[in-house]
Design a protein around this motif. Structure first.
Motif, PDB file in Angstrom:
ATOM      1  N   PHE A 127       0.865  -1.177   0.000  1.00 56.90           N
ATOM      2  CA  PHE A 127       0.000   0.000   0.000  1.00 56.90           C
ATOM      3  C   PHE A 127       0.900   1.225   0.000  1.00 56.90           C
ATOM      4  CE2 PHE A 127      -1.981   3.187   3.031  1.00 56.90           C
ATOM      5  CZ  PHE A 127      -2.813   3.764   2.103  1.00 56.90           C
ATOM      6  N   LEU A 128       0.689   2.105  -0.967  1.00 56.66           N
ATOM      7  CA  LEU A 128       1.500   3.320  -1.080  1.00 56.66           C
ATOM      8  C   LEU A 128       0.583   4.532  -1.150  1.00 56.66           C
ATOM      9  CD1 LEU A 128       4.134   4.940  -1.640  1.00 56.66           C
ATOM     10  CD2 LEU A 128       3.817   4.380  -4.060  1.00 56.66           C
ATOM     11  N   TRP A 129       0.845   5.504  -0.301  1.00 49.60           N
ATOM     12  CA  TRP A 129       0.138   6.792  -0.330  1.00 49.60           C
ATOM     13  C   TRP A 129       1.140   7.849  -0.800  1.00 49.60           C
ATOM     14  CZ3 TRP A 129      -0.140  10.102   4.659  1.00 49.60           C
ATOM     15  CH2 TRP A 129      -0.686  11.363   4.364  1.00 49.60           C
ATOM     16  N   ILE A 130       0.819   8.510  -1.915  1.00 44.24           N
ATOM     17  CA  ILE A 130       1.643   9.619  -2.403  1.00 44.24           C
ATOM     18  C   ILE A 130       0.821  10.898  -2.287  1.00 44.24           C
ATOM     19  CG2 ILE A 130       3.007  10.585  -4.286  1.00 44.24           C
ATOM     20  CD1 ILE A 130       3.334   7.868  -5.448  1.00 44.24           C
ATOM     21  N   HIS A 131       1.374  11.876  -1.631  1.00 43.34           N
ATOM     22  CA  HIS A 131       0.719  13.170  -1.408  1.00 43.34           C
ATOM     23  C   HIS A 131       1.425  14.225  -2.252  1.00 43.34           C
ATOM     24  CE1 HIS A 131       1.032  17.036   0.982  1.00 43.34           C
ATOM     25  NE2 HIS A 131      -0.247  16.993   0.692  1.00 43.34           N
ATOM     26  N   PHE A 132       0.657  14.939  -3.069  1.00 48.13           N
ATOM     27  CA  PHE A 132       1.184  16.046  -3.863  1.00 48.13           C
ATOM     28  C   PHE A 132       0.668  17.359  -3.277  1.00 48.13           C
ATOM     29  CE2 PHE A 132       0.965  12.447  -6.828  1.00 48.13           C
ATOM     30  CZ  PHE A 132       2.262  12.428  -7.319  1.00 48.13           C
ATOM     31  N   TYR A 133       1.549  18.313  -3.133  1.00 44.67           N
ATOM     32  CA  TYR A 133       1.211  19.562  -2.431  1.00 44.67           C
ATOM     33  C   TYR A 133       1.327  20.793  -3.324  1.00 44.67           C
ATOM     34  CZ  TYR A 133       0.891  22.249   1.991  1.00 44.67           C
ATOM     35  OH  TYR A 133       0.505  23.044   3.039  1.00 44.67           O
ATOM     36  N   ASP A 134       1.653  20.617  -4.589  1.00 44.59           N
ATOM     37  CA  ASP A 134       1.955  21.772  -5.448  1.00 44.59           C
ATOM     38  C   ASP A 134       0.788  22.748  -5.604  1.00 44.59           C
ATOM     39  OD1 ASP A 134       4.752  20.871  -6.915  1.00 44.59           O
ATOM     40  OD2 ASP A 134       3.440  19.196  -6.410  1.00 44.59           O
ATOM     41  N   PRO A 135      -0.468  22.285  -5.838  1.00 46.54           N
ATOM     42  CA  PRO A 135      -1.568  23.261  -6.004  1.00 46.54           C
ATOM     43  C   PRO A 135      -2.004  23.840  -4.666  1.00 46.54           C
ATOM     44  CG  PRO A 135      -2.040  21.173  -7.103  1.00 46.54           C
ATOM     45  CD  PRO A 135      -0.920  20.927  -6.148  1.00 46.54           C
ATOM     46  N   HIS A 136      -1.097  24.498  -4.005  1.00 50.19           N
ATOM     47  CA  HIS A 136      -1.298  25.060  -2.674  1.00 50.19           C
ATOM     48  C   HIS A 136      -0.524  26.361  -2.622  1.00 50.19           C
ATOM     49  CE1 HIS A 136      -1.032  25.543   1.676  1.00 50.19           C
ATOM     50  NE2 HIS A 136      -1.922  24.583   1.838  1.00 50.19           N
ATOM     51  N   ASP A 137      -1.150  27.389  -2.063  1.00 46.17           N
ATOM     52  CA  ASP A 137      -0.483  28.676  -1.928  1.00 46.17           C
ATOM     53  C   ASP A 137       0.866  28.516  -1.211  1.00 46.17           C
ATOM     54  OD1 ASP A 137      -0.545  31.642  -1.975  1.00 46.17           O
ATOM     55  OD2 ASP A 137      -0.616  31.414   0.194  1.00 46.17           O
ATOM     56  N   PRO A 138       1.966  29.117  -1.674  1.00 41.91           N
ATOM     57  CA  PRO A 138       2.076  29.969  -2.863  1.00 41.91           C
ATOM     58  C   PRO A 138       2.170  29.152  -4.149  1.00 41.91           C
ATOM     59  CG  PRO A 138       4.204  29.788  -1.787  1.00 41.91           C
ATOM     60  CD  PRO A 138       3.238  29.034  -0.913  1.00 41.91           C
ATOM     61  N   TYR A 139       1.593  29.688  -5.227  1.00 41.08           N
ATOM     62  CA  TYR A 139       1.563  28.994  -6.507  1.00 41.08           C
ATOM     63  C   TYR A 139       2.772  29.417  -7.336  1.00 41.08           C
ATOM     64  CZ  TYR A 139      -3.265  29.187  -4.844  1.00 41.08           C
ATOM     65  OH  TYR A 139      -4.394  29.147  -4.070  1.00 41.08           O
ATOM     66  N   ALA A 140       3.637  28.473  -7.631  1.00 42.57           N
ATOM     67  CA  ALA A 140       4.851  28.798  -8.384  1.00 42.57           C
ATOM     68  C   ALA A 140       5.170  27.672  -9.367  1.00 42.57           C
ATOM     69  CB  ALA A 140       6.019  29.023  -7.432  1.00 42.57           C
ATOM     70  N   PRO A 141       4.305  27.454 -10.373  1.00 40.91           N
ATOM     71  CA  PRO A 141       4.577  26.390 -11.338  1.00 40.91           C
ATOM     72  C   PRO A 141       5.724  26.778 -12.256  1.00 40.91           C
ATOM     73  CG  PRO A 141       2.752  27.709 -12.107  1.00 40.91           C
ATOM     74  CD  PRO A 141       3.110  28.234 -10.733  1.00 40.91           C
ATOM     75  N   PRO A 142       6.305  25.823 -12.974  1.00 45.58           N
ATOM     76  CA  PRO A 142       7.275  26.179 -14.008  1.00 45.58           C
ATOM     77  C   PRO A 142       6.643  27.160 -14.990  1.00 45.58           C
ATOM     78  CG  PRO A 142       7.247  23.803 -13.651  1.00 45.58           C
ATOM     79  CD  PRO A 142       6.099  24.361 -12.882  1.00 45.58           C
ATOM     80  N   ALA A 143       7.429  28.086 -15.487  1.00 46.60           N
ATOM     81  CA  ALA A 143       6.906  29.133 -16.372  1.00 46.60           C
ATOM     82  C   ALA A 143       6.177  28.550 -17.576  1.00 46.60           C
ATOM     83  CB  ALA A 143       8.052  30.038 -16.828  1.00 46.60           C
ATOM     84  N   ARG A 144       6.643  27.421 -18.086  1.00 44.28           N
ATOM     85  CA  ARG A 144       6.021  26.826 -19.274  1.00 44.28           C
ATOM     86  C   ARG A 144       4.597  26.346 -19.000  1.00 44.28           C
ATOM     87  NH1 ARG A 144       6.108  21.340 -18.747  1.00 44.28           N
ATOM     88  NH2 ARG A 144       7.447  20.539 -17.065  1.00 44.28           N
ATOM     89  N   LEU A 145       4.241  26.152 -17.715  1.00 40.79           N
ATOM     90  CA  LEU A 145       2.922  25.638 -17.376  1.00 40.79           C
ATOM     91  C   LEU A 145       1.988  26.700 -16.799  1.00 40.79           C
ATOM     92  CD1 LEU A 145       3.877  22.210 -15.751  1.00 40.79           C
ATOM     93  CD2 LEU A 145       2.961  22.621 -18.037  1.00 40.79           C
ATOM     94  N   ARG A 146       2.510  27.883 -16.554  1.00 43.48           N
ATOM     95  CA  ARG A 146       1.653  28.925 -15.982  1.00 43.48           C
ATOM     96  C   ARG A 146       0.599  29.342 -17.001  1.00 43.48           C
ATOM     97  NH1 ARG A 146       1.385  32.640 -11.926  1.00 43.48           N
ATOM     98  NH2 ARG A 146       3.277  31.827 -10.975  1.00 43.48           N
TER      99      ARG A 146
END
Length: 390
Positions: A127-146
């Motif tokens: 059983f594996l739980w992976i937690h992603f936190y990127d869509p959380h303030d502050p928002y700083a995606p790579p420029a190519r994806l903004r």
């Protein structure tokens, strides 16, 4: 993410019990509402005596691993219990605050757990739980994806996570294991992005931060379908146990979703929602809500009632116009709140730890000295009347 959802049974409007990271994940992993597992805010410590999905699977012989990507879920807050491997390594941000672990790094760490486990104990279920936190303030995606527009940073972060999940999916497919896996995809809460005057989440209990996607994919076992019934995040753990043929503990707030997954039922229980952030952070009244049969009551000093089918944005308060319906939902809310807590540990604010409070403030969370179990005064301010003071 869309492809994963299309391949499984998907709930586009599942209900989170609280719009905060730690208490919502505690509910996902226990099947209990926050009032019953005892974690009401980020920075609190998950109490002893409350069984988690990882513990239950571990007792059945499963290997268990977790990869978390944000400070509120670090092992110091207790959700590591029951995990044989709990990877909470985070990069350092400005001023020594813990930063978000980028989505690709989280996916890589998750795949590393799978590789280690299958090499060491081939054939043992994991059983594996992976937690992603990127869509959380502050928002700083790579420029190519903004993206363009006011929510461009947030949308870019979602795209960043989507890429990481795609890479993980391809890696599992290349191992020939993807079709064997039961995959559960969910968010722990939403993001308001300006709706009702709230920039992020945690303060109000409107659907902008409470409704989340939820999907169960198990090729050959779960038929792909979209299910409009409002499943709840507290249903995740009992559903996983049920799908695996394992016993579901008694006394949970969540229930197995099998009748919805196989299309034999179309209605479900009501959903209890809360936020104690106004009380713990500001000394204003906490908020509780109950959703059932397309209506939602928000218990506040000035209560609110919404017809969600006709007013999904919750802009037209019907409390004065529908007193009987409001009374029915209030009784349901009171019944839900009357269920006793599972843990005898005192319910309350985060421990009085200066460094812990500093880290939480760097993420936009305020913590005060009041306890979630302390009675709040009858004249406590209504949070919607104090929004400008935050």
């Amino acid at each position: 993410m869309d492809a994963l959802a299309r391949e499984g049974a998907r709930f586009p409007g599942a209900v989170a019990p609280v719009p905060l990271t730690l208490p919502s994940h505690a509910s996902i992993l226990t099947g209990l509402d926050p009032a019953r597992h005892g974690v009401r805010a980020n920075g609190a410590v998950f109490p002893e005596g409350v069984a988690t999905l990882s513990e239950l699977l571990g007792r059945e012989g499963w290997a268990t691993g977790a990869v978390v990507s944000g400070y509120p879920l670090r092992a110091e807050f207790g959700l590591d219990r029951g995990f044989g491997s709990y990877d909470d390594r985070l990069p350092q941000g400005p001023g020594g605050a813990w930063a978000k672990r980028p989505a690709p790094d989280s996916a890589t760490a998750g795949l590393a757990f799978v590789s280690r486990q299958e090499a060491a104990e081939p054939g043992r279920p994991w059983f594996l739980w992976i937690h992603f936190y990127d869509p959380h303030d502050p928002y700083a995606p790579p420029a190519r994806l903004r993206h363009e527009g006011d929510r461009g940073g947030y949308d870019g972060e979602v795209a960043f996570v989507d890429e990481a999940i795609g890479a993980l999916e391809r890696a599992l497919a290349n191992r020939g294991r993807r079709r064997e896996l039961l995959t559960v995809f969910a968010a722990d809460h939403g993001e308001s992005l300006g709706e009702h005057g709230e920039a992020t989440h945690g303060f109000f209990v409107y659907d902008a931060t409470v409704l989340v996607p939820l999907a169960f994919r198990w090729p050959g076992r779960i038929a792909p379908r979209e299910i409009r019934a409002p499943a709840r995040l507290v249903d995740v753990s009992p559903t996983v146990l049920d799908l695996l043929g394992l016993a579901v503990p008694r006394g949970l707030d969540g229930r197995p979703l099998a009748p919805l997954l196989d299309g034999s039922a179309s209605a479900w229980d009501g959903a209890l929602v809360e936020s104690f952030q106004p009380w713990l952070g500001y000394g204003w009244a906490p908020l509780r809500a109950f959703r059932k049969d397309g209506w939602k009551l928000i218990d506040a000093p000035r209560p609110e009632l919404y017809d969600l089918a006709a007013d999904a944005a919750e802009e037209r308060d019907r409390h004065a116009a529908e007193p009987r319906r409001a009374a029915v939902l209030r009784r349901a809310l009171e019944d839900a709140l009357a269920r006793p807590p599972v843990s005898s540990v005192a319910q309350g604010a985060a421990p009085d730890d200066a460094e812990r409070q500093r880290q939480l403030r760097s993420l936009g969370y305020l913590g005060g000295s009041v306890s979630a179990s302390a009675p709040f005064p009858a004249d406590a301010a209504d949070p919607k009347d104090r929004l400008a003071m935050r």
